[in-house]
Design an enzyme around this catalytic site. Structure first.
Site, PDB file in Angstrom:
ATOM      1  N   ALA A  70       3.483   7.686   0.671  1.00 48.37           N
ATOM      2  CA  ALA A  70       3.068   6.289   0.820  1.00 48.37           C
ATOM      3  C   ALA A  70       4.123   5.313   0.293  1.00 48.37           C
ATOM      4  CB  ALA A  70       1.733   6.059   0.128  1.00 48.37           C
ATOM      5  N   THR A  71       4.872   5.716  -0.721  1.00 52.07           N
ATOM      6  CA  THR A  71       5.924   4.819  -1.237  1.00 52.07           C
ATOM      7  C   THR A  71       6.912   4.496  -0.125  1.00 52.07           C
ATOM      8  OG1 THR A  71       5.736   5.715  -3.462  1.00 52.07           O
ATOM      9  CG2 THR A  71       7.815   4.605  -2.925  1.00 52.07           C
ATOM     10  N   GLN A 179      -5.013   6.038  -1.244  1.00 43.35           N
ATOM     11  CA  GLN A 179      -6.164   6.594  -1.981  1.00 43.35           C
ATOM     12  C   GLN A 179      -7.384   6.834  -1.101  1.00 43.35           C
ATOM     13  OE1 GLN A 179      -6.176   7.724  -5.016  1.00 43.35           O
ATOM     14  NE2 GLN A 179      -4.252   6.939  -5.805  1.00 43.35           N
ATOM     15  N   SER A 199      -0.689   9.272   2.348  1.00 50.92           N
ATOM     16  CA  SER A 199       0.009  10.265   1.543  1.00 50.92           C
ATOM     17  C   SER A 199      -0.761  11.581   1.569  1.00 50.92           C
ATOM     18  CB  SER A 199       0.073   9.716   0.109  1.00 50.92           C
ATOM     19  OG  SER A 199       0.794  10.594  -0.705  1.00 50.92           O
ATOM     20  N   THR A 241      15.766  15.676   9.100  1.00 55.41           N
ATOM     21  CA  THR A 241      15.104  16.879   9.633  1.00 55.41           C
ATOM     22  C   THR A 241      13.644  16.911   9.198  1.00 55.41           C
ATOM     23  OG1 THR A 241      17.182  18.077   9.569  1.00 55.41           O
ATOM     24  CG2 THR A 241      15.177  19.416   9.624  1.00 55.41           C
ATOM     25  N   CYS A 326       2.542   5.927 -11.930  1.00 52.56           N
ATOM     26  CA  CYS A 326       3.862   5.433 -11.549  1.00 52.56           C
ATOM     27  C   CYS A 326       4.316   4.274 -12.430  1.00 52.56           C
ATOM     28  CB  CYS A 326       3.855   4.975 -10.100  1.00 52.56           C
ATOM     29  SG  CYS A 326       3.052   6.141  -9.036  1.00 52.56           S
TER      30      CYS A 326
HETATM   31  N1  PLP Z   1       0.018   3.469  -3.015  1.00 51.12           N
HETATM   32  C1  PLP Z   1      -1.049   3.798  -3.763  1.00 51.12           C
HETATM   33  C2  PLP Z   1      -2.275   2.938  -3.740  1.00 51.12           C
HETATM   34  C3  PLP Z   1      -1.015   4.934  -4.574  1.00 51.12           C
HETATM   35  O1  PLP Z   1      -2.058   5.248  -5.330  1.00 51.12           O
HETATM   36  C4  PLP Z   1       0.173   5.723  -4.572  1.00 51.12           C
HETATM   37  C5  PLP Z   1       0.283   6.889  -5.461  1.00 51.12           C
HETATM   38  O2  PLP Z   1       0.070   6.822  -6.641  1.00 51.12           O
HETATM   39  C6  PLP Z   1       1.236   5.338  -3.767  1.00 51.12           C
HETATM   40  C7  PLP Z   1       1.127   4.207  -3.000  1.00 51.12           C
HETATM   41  C8  PLP Z   1       2.496   6.146  -3.713  1.00 51.12           C
HETATM   42  O3  PLP Z   1       2.256   7.302  -2.954  1.00 51.12           O
HETATM   43  P1  PLP Z   1       3.308   8.504  -2.850  1.00 51.12           P
HETATM   44  O4  PLP Z   1       3.200   9.249  -4.122  1.00 51.12           O
HETATM   45  O5  PLP Z   1       2.847   9.277  -1.666  1.00 51.12           O
HETATM   46  O6  PLP Z   1       4.633   7.906  -2.644  1.00 51.12           O
END
Ligand code: PLP
Length: 380
Positions: A70-71, A179, A199, A241, A326
């Site tokens: 997701a990041t 989430q 994610s 890849t 994070c």
């Molecule tokens: N966005 C939200 C709301 C999240 O809770 C998270 C993970 O903690 C992320 C983004 C980041 O996801 P990823 O670990 O897949 O990069």
């Protein structure tokens, strides 16, 4: 081993997902871009996984782009729309103060590049108000980005209503569904989003894989430019890849979620009820509007008990978190701060998050109870 109750940070992998991935690592090691039997077999697996993800979201397979999580998806959306915004003179973006850093940080970067970023405040309910978002949308608003459920509080945001209104405008709507993907399955099928980040590792899938969904807005596909360049994979939106085993794992987790999400939710609710019952005798405050909370998260303050100290004392019994995984552990939660909670509440709040396989009863709360009880009596 302590009891793991930090599923919002990362969930354990489902053994059925892992077994599928191990089979891929052993038997399907070809590069899906290669034009021989090994490549074609790997490509077939990727195609199948793409269709499973499309199916659970009710989108088309060609609207699914694999990323590392997701990041990365959030970064591609926000940074990748910037050129279009500049060309069209649409340099205004609306988001909220409680977004994940993976949204807030790329927005902060765009602010240094001449974009106007407006973050909608959120009160102690932890839920943004639809009108507060919509009243900020202007003809030059390129994008509105609102998360589906907050990772710290578990509070679900009114993305369905916001999406409905924005679908009538020419502002793009992005939701960070890290989430909720595979959890709020029916809800996600009806939300009118243009772009969505998901994610694998929050839903019993592997870490390091996710996807970006890009849908047609009216007759137009949002022009998102890549933020990396390479071999033209994923329609040139995300080169590199394709990690076949991870992709297959994500597809498998989507397939299982589509079948099991309802029974998982029922079990998560039972666990929630059990935790609340066990907390009954402890002085605590639930954070956020519980009417809109997801079933597997409790954000709870034990007033006057420092959350960092509490975490350390109970670390052999139960693994929980304060705030997002994070965020720097010594930094106060930006989400709770944005909710304008008192510092004594923010510093005493922890997040407990779980999944359906966590055993129901009893939680190892004895140490927690003792500390809390002692602290209360020392104040009396
Ligand atoms: N966005 C939200 C709301 C999240 O809770 C998270 C993970 O903690 C992320 C983004 C980041 O996801 P990823 O670990 O897949 O990069």
């Amino acid at each position: 081993m302590p009891l793991y109750m930090d599923y919002n940070a990362s969930s354990p992998i489902d053994s059925r997902v892992l077994d599928t991935m191990v089979d891929v690592y052993h038997n399907y090691y070809g590069n899906p871009s290669s034009h021989h039997q090994f490549g074609e077999e790997a490509n077939r697996l990727v195609k199948h996984a793409r269709s499973l993800i499309a199916e659970i979201l009710s989108v088309e397979p060609n609207e699914v782009f694999f990323t590392s999580g997701a990041t990365e998806s959030n970064n591609i959306v926000i940074l990748g729309l910037a050129r279009l915004g500049r060309e069209k003179g649409k340099m205004h973006i609306v988001s909220t103060t409680i977004e994940h850093k993976a949204v807030l940080e790329p927005l902060k970067y765009l602010a240094t590049q001449g974009f106007e970023i407006e973050l909608v405040p959120v009160g102690s309910s932890g839920r943004v108000e639809v009108d507060e978002v919509l009243k900020r949308v202007r003809p030059d608003t390129l994008l509105v980005s609102v998360m589906h459920a907050n990772n710290e509080t578990g509070i679900i945001q009114p993305v369905e209503e916001i999406g409905q209104e924005l679908s009538k405008s020419d502002t793009y709507f992005h939701i960070d569904a890290a989430q909720t993907f595979g959890k709020l399955v029916e809800e996600l099928k009806v939300i009118r989003f243009d772009l969505l980040s998901l994610s694998g590792h929050k839903i019993y899938g592997p870490q390091g894989i996710g996807a970006l969904i890009r849908r047609r807005h009216g007759y137009q596909i949002p022009r998102v430019d890549p933020i990396m360049w390479g071999g033209g994979h994923e329609d040139s939106l995300r080169p590199g890849t394709l990690p076949v085993a991870l992709i297959v794992g994500l597809g498998k987790t989507a397939e299982l979620s589509a079948k099991e999400y309802e029974e998982r939710r029922v079990q998560n609710r039972k666990i929630r009820k059990s935790i609340l019952k066990q907390l009954q005798n402890l002085n605590h405050i639930l954070i956020g509007d519980q009417e809109h909370a997801i079933s597997h998260t409790l954000c709870v303050s034990f007033p006057d008990i420092n959350n960092e100290a509490l975490k350390i004392v109970i670390k052999d019994d139960i693994a929980i978190s304060n705030g997002s995984a994070c965020t720097n552990r010594y930094e106060s939660s930006h989400v709770l701060t944005a909710m304008e909670l008192e510092p004594r509440i923010i510093e005493s709040t922890v997040r407990i998050s779980w999944g359906p396989t966590v055993s129901l009863y009893p939680l190892p709360l004895e140490k927690m109870s003792t500390i809390i009880a002692n602290n209360i009596s020392s104040h009396n």
